[in-house]
Design an enzyme around this catalytic site. Structure first.
Site, PDB file in Angstrom:
ATOM      1  CE  LYS A 113      20.527  -7.247  12.009  1.00 34.79           C
ATOM      2  NZ  LYS A 113      20.084  -5.925  11.639  1.00 34.79           N
ATOM      3  CE  LYS A 197      25.329  -1.242   0.054  1.00 35.93           C
ATOM      4  NZ  LYS A 197      24.326  -0.332   0.532  1.00 35.93           N
ATOM      5  CE  LYS A 200      30.191  -1.715   9.318  1.00 38.47           C
ATOM      6  NZ  LYS A 200      29.226  -1.283  10.339  1.00 38.47           N
TER       7      LYS A 200
END
Ligand code: TRP
Length: 334
Positions: A113, A197, A200
C-alpha cells in the site's frame, strides 16, 4: 458455541467471485447453530487508504445493503459497523503498546500500500494489523474466515494474543484459527477474460448489482475460440473457466449437456452456452439486485440493523475491555 468473526472493508461493489468465495460461506456459518457469528463493516480500516467522506458513506451503505440482500440476517448473526464500537478503538491503543514496530515493518500489505500510494503512508496504515487484532481479540474469536491475503495479519493477531498473555502472566486471549477460504474448498470464480480469478482490479467482474443487459454483454464478450479441436480434447483454460461459472449458477443437467457437446468435438454452440450462462447468472443475481436497491435507501432499516448489531457486539466487547483494563492495571481507586 464457537465465535466466528469477520470484517469486510467497504470498498466497491460485490462481484460473483466475492459472493461464491466468501458470502456463501458466511451464510452457511450463520445457519450453523454451533456458531455465534459477528460480521462487521471495517470502515475504520478503509480510512487508511480512502478519505473522502461522501464516498465512505456511499460505500458503507452499499456494502451493508448488499450483505443484507445476500441473506445475512441481523437476527441470526451480529452485524455492526466497526466505528460504532468505541471499545475496539480503546483496545487498539492498549494493544499498540504491545506491538513491536519491527513486526509491523514486515507486513507485506503495508509495503504494498505504501508503494501504491507513496503520498499517503499514514500511521493508521502502519498499525492496520493492530486494529485488526483488536477487532478479533475484543470478541476472543475462535474462527476468522478471510482470504489468504489476510493470513499475515492473522498471524500478527495470534502473536499479539500470546504477547499479552505472556507479558501479564494470564491466559486471557485465545489465538484465533484463520479460516482461509481456499482451505474450505470453495469455488474460485474465474474472470471472463480468459485467465486468473475474478477481481475488482482485473476489471473482469460481474457485479451483483449489474443489470441483466450488462451481464449479457459481459458474458457475450468472454474469451472463446472456434470450438473443440477434436473429440474429447482437454478444455483450454478460458473455456474451463466458463464451465466453472456454469457449475455454480446452473443445474447439473445443463452442465452435463454442454460438457457432452464439448466431448463430441462439435463446434458452433458457444453462443448458446453464453446465452444460458448469462441467463443463469441473471437468475441468481436478480433477486439480490432487487433487494439491494430496496434496502439501500431505507435509512430507518439500516439504522435499526446497525444499532441492534452495535448493542449486541458491545455486550461482548465491554466485558473484554473491562477485563483488559484490570489485567493491565488501569483500575484505580476501586
Ligand atoms: N483486513 C480485512 C480485509 O481487508 C478486513 C478486516 C478488518 C478483518 N478487521 C478484520 C477481517 C477482522 C477479519 C477479522 O479484508
Amino acid at each position: 458455541m464457537k465465535i466466528v468473526l469477520s470484517g469486510i472493508r467497504p470498498t466497491g461493489n460485490l462481484h460473483l467471485g466475492n459472493y461464491y468465495g466468501a458470502m456463501v460461506n458466511f451464510l452457511k456459518m450463520q445457519e450453523d447453530k454451533e456458531n455465534n457469528c459477528f460480521f462487521f463493516i471495517a470502515d475504520l480500516h478503509s480510512m487508511t487508504t480512502h478519505s473522502d467522506p461522501k464516498l465512505l458513506q456511499e460505500n458503507v451503505r452499499n456494502i451493508l445493503a448488499t450483505y443484507l440482500a445476500c441473506g445475512l440476517d441481523p437476527e441470526k448473526a451480529t452485524l455492526y459497523i466497526q466505528s460504532d464500537m468505541d471499545d475496539i478503538s480503546k483496545l487498539y491503543y492498549l494493544l499498540a503498546t504491545l506491538s513491536p514496530v519491527a513486526d509491523l515493518n514486515k507486513v507485506v500489505t503495508f509495503k504494498e500500500k505504501s508503494q501504491q500510494n507513496p503520498d499517503n503512508v499514514n500511521a493508521a496504515l502502519f498499525t492496520y494489523p493492530v486494529l485488526m487484532a483488536s477487532d478479533i481479540l475484543a470478541f476472543n474469536a475462535d474462527f476468522v474466515p478471510v482470504g489468504k491475503d489476510q493470513k499475515q495479519h492473522l498471524e500478527f493477531t495470534c502473536h499479539t494474543a500470546s504477547r499479552f498473555n505472556q507479558r501479564y502472566g494470564v491466559n486471557y486471549f485465545k489465538e484465533p484459527t484463520p479460516f482461509i477460504a481456499k482451505d474450505q474448498a470453495l469455488v474460485k470464480i474465474p474472470g471472463l477474460d480468459g485467465s486468473g480469478k475474478m477481481g475488482k482490479s482485473e476489471g473482469n467482474c460481474i457485479y451483483l448489482i449489474d443489470e441483466p443487459k450488462a451481464i449479457e454483454k459481459k458474458v457475450k464478450g468472454a474469451l472463446t475460440d472456434n470450438g473443440p479441436e477434436g473429440v474429447n480434447t482437454p478444455k483450454p483454460e478460458y473455456i474451463e473457466n466458463l464451465f466453472t461459472i456454469l457449475k455454480v449458477v446452473s443445474t447439473p443437467d445443463v452442465v452435463a449437456h454442454y460438457d457432452n457437446l464439448w466431448k463430441t468435438g462439435e463446434q458452433k454452440w458457444y453462443g448458446n452456452l453464453k446465452k444460458q450462462l448469462a441467463e443463469d447468472i441473471i437468475t441468481v443475481t436478480t433477486p439480490i439486485r432487487e433487494r439491494i436497491n430496496d434496502i439501500k435507501n431505507d435509512d430507518a432499516y439500516l439504522r435499526k440493523v446497525t444499532q441492534l448489531g452495535a448493542e449486541k457486539a458491545r455486550a461482548v466487547t465491554s466485558k473484554t475491555l473491562a477485563d483488559v483494563r484490570e489485567i493491565m492495571g488501569l483500575n484505580y481507586f476501586k
